[in-house]
Write a protein that holds these residues in place. Structure first.
Motif: not given
Length: 276
Positions: A222-229, A204-213, A215-218
């Protein structure tokens, strides 16, 4: 391609998949064969072009015969000549001069090559054209379709006899370069422990890093905060950075360490092979 250790320098075994392109030096090339559907589309385009040439030539012969410019004794010769030109001479010439391409193959991004990956020449083009008279023209592609469905690289009978196959000329774009360690976290990356991160969470972490750009800023925040926790309890020591920087740093550290471990494993395997 895999090569088991040989007990004698005179003996070497090479195993390749049925759809790999193997050169004369026993090197498997990383090329992509064209699938059956794309080959069929390209062949259909070429067939339609050939049929139009036959139609145009037939109309010209009929016109000349009607005008008396073409004697009846020469009518049969003209028809046979037209068939040979369209079915054999034109495909052979086009494929030879274009190094395995045709209008249909250009449309689907393909070309004909030898099975060892080399460029196809006149001999291969001529064999394919001669066999194509039977398997494409006389049977409307039925023989080519049946054989292509049961060969690893969708080869038709002409390919099997000529020793050729169809490969892609349009390769997919390479993915963007993976992001590295965020600035300021290089020292942390040397001592960080991320080995306890579960594989599912790492995916999930790798998927977020590849596709973060994308996503909309909000949504990105939100996804970054949830994953970081979810990631922070498995990281020691956790860096004092924002959520997205934490995720990018952990992903980069885990990726780099897995890569180094894989390289070391390959080096050990190579060393054992040389000793054997």
């Amino acid at each position: 391609m895999a090569s088991p250790p040989a007990s004698s320098p005179a003996v070497a075994l090479v195993f390749t998949d049925a759809d790999e392109t193997l050169t004369g030096e026993a090197v498997a090339l990383d090329v992509q064969p064209v699938g059956f559907f794309l080959r069929a589309v390209g062949a259909l385009i070429d067939f339609v072009i050939g049929a139009l040439l036959l139609l145009g030539g037939g109309l010209l012969i009929a016109f000349l015969a009607g005008q008396g410019s073409l004697p009846e004794s020469a009518l049969g010769i003209a028809i046979v000549t037209l068939l040979v030109l369209v079915m054999v001479a034109v495909p052979t010439t086009v494929e030879t001069l274009s190094r395995g391409r045709s209008l249909g193959r250009l449309a689907v991004g393909a070309r004909i090559v030898r099975t060892d990956g080399g460029a196809a020449g006149f001999r291969q083009a001529l064999i394919r054209a001669l066999v194509g008279v039977l398997e494409i023209w006389f049977t409307f592609g039925a023989i080519a379709a049946v054989i292509g469905m049961f060969t690893p690289r969708a080869q038709r009978l002409g390919d099997l006899l000529a020793g050729t196959a169809s490969e892609r000329t349009r390769t997919p774009r390479l993915p963007a370069e993976a992001p590295g360690i965020p600035l300021g976290l290089e020292a942390w990356a040397q001592v960080a422990d991320v080995s306890r991160l579960p594989d599912r969470l790492a995916a999930r972490l790798s998927q977020f890093v590849r596709g973060a750009d994308a996503l909309t800023p909000d949504a990105r925040a939100r996804v970054a905060a949830s994953l970081a926790d979810a990631v922070r309890p498995f990281v020691s020591p956790p860096p004092a950075v924002d959520a997205e920087s934490l995720l990018r740093a952990v992903s980069a550290v885990r990726r780099d360490r897995e890569y180094r471990a894989l390289m070391l494993e390959n080096e050990r395997a190579a060393a054992l092979t040389e000793r054997g």
